[in-house]
Motif scaffolding. Structure first.
Motif, PDB file in Angstrom:
ATOM      1  N   ILE A 175       0.855  -1.187   0.000  1.00 53.19           N
ATOM      2  CA  ILE A 175       0.000   0.000   0.000  1.00 53.19           C
ATOM      3  C   ILE A 175       0.890   1.236   0.000  1.00 53.19           C
ATOM      4  CG2 ILE A 175      -1.964  -1.107   1.167  1.00 53.19           C
ATOM      5  CD1 ILE A 175      -1.077   0.287   3.748  1.00 53.19           C
ATOM      6  N   ASP A 176       0.367   2.337  -0.517  1.00 49.11           N
ATOM      7  CA  ASP A 176       1.140   3.574  -0.549  1.00 49.11           C
ATOM      8  C   ASP A 176       0.906   4.379   0.739  1.00 49.11           C
ATOM      9  OD1 ASP A 176      -1.383   4.657  -0.847  1.00 49.11           O
ATOM     10  OD2 ASP A 176      -1.071   5.304  -2.916  1.00 49.11           O
ATOM     11  N   GLU A 177       1.620   5.475   0.856  1.00 51.81           N
ATOM     12  CA  GLU A 177       1.551   6.296   2.071  1.00 51.81           C
ATOM     13  C   GLU A 177       0.156   6.877   2.290  1.00 51.81           C
ATOM     14  OE1 GLU A 177       3.788   6.793   4.523  1.00 51.81           O
ATOM     15  OE2 GLU A 177       5.054   5.330   3.532  1.00 51.81           O
ATOM     16  N   GLU A 178      -0.502   7.261   1.211  1.00 51.93           N
ATOM     17  CA  GLU A 178      -1.841   7.852   1.332  1.00 51.93           C
ATOM     18  C   GLU A 178      -2.841   6.839   1.888  1.00 51.93           C
ATOM     19  OE1 GLU A 178      -5.132   9.382  -1.774  1.00 51.93           O
ATOM     20  OE2 GLU A 178      -3.136  10.260  -2.019  1.00 51.93           O
ATOM     21  N   GLU A 179      -2.816   5.641   1.340  1.00 53.21           N
ATOM     22  CA  GLU A 179      -3.697   4.568   1.828  1.00 53.21           C
ATOM     23  C   GLU A 179      -3.360   4.213   3.280  1.00 53.21           C
ATOM     24  OE1 GLU A 179      -6.626   1.460   1.683  1.00 53.21           O
ATOM     25  OE2 GLU A 179      -6.304   3.311   0.566  1.00 53.21           O
TER      26      GLU A 179
END
Length: 87
Positions: free
Chosen positions: A55-59
Motif C-alpha cells: 500500500i502507498d503512504e496515502e492509503e
C-alpha cells in the motif's frame, strides 16, 4: 419461581429464550467490536503492508486514521462501561 408462576408463564418460555439468545449475540458482537487487541493487530498488519510496499503512504494514512479512531471509540466505551482499559 413458584410452581403456579412457572405453569402460568410457560407459554412465554420461547420468548424468554429468544431474548436470552439475542442478548448473548449482542454481547459477543460487542466484545469483538470493542476488542483493542484486534485493532492493534490491524495496525501491525497495516504497517507490514506499507513496509512491504503493498500500500502507498496515502492509503496507509487513511487506514491508520480509521484504526486510531476506532481505538479512541473503544477507550470511550470501556470508560462508560466502568474501567478496564487495555490500552
Amino acid at each position: 419461581m413458584g410452581l403456579v408462576t412457572g405453569i402460568l408463564t410457560l407459554p412465554f418460555a420461547p420468548v424468554r429464550g429468544i431474548g436470552w439468545v439475542i442478548d448473548k449475540v449482542v454481547r459477543t458482537a460487542e466484545e469483538e467490536y470493542y476488542d483493542p487487541a484486534r485493532v492493534q493487530e490491524g495496525l501491525v498488519q497495516l504497517e507490514r503492508a506499507r513496509t512491504e510496499g503493498r500500500i502507498d503512504e496515502e492509503e496507509f494514512a487513511r487506514r491508520e486514521e480509521e484504526l486510531l479512531h476506532h481505538l479512541e471509540e473503544i477507550r470511550a466505551y470501556q470508560l462508560r462501561r466502568g474501567g478496564q482499559s487495555g490500552l
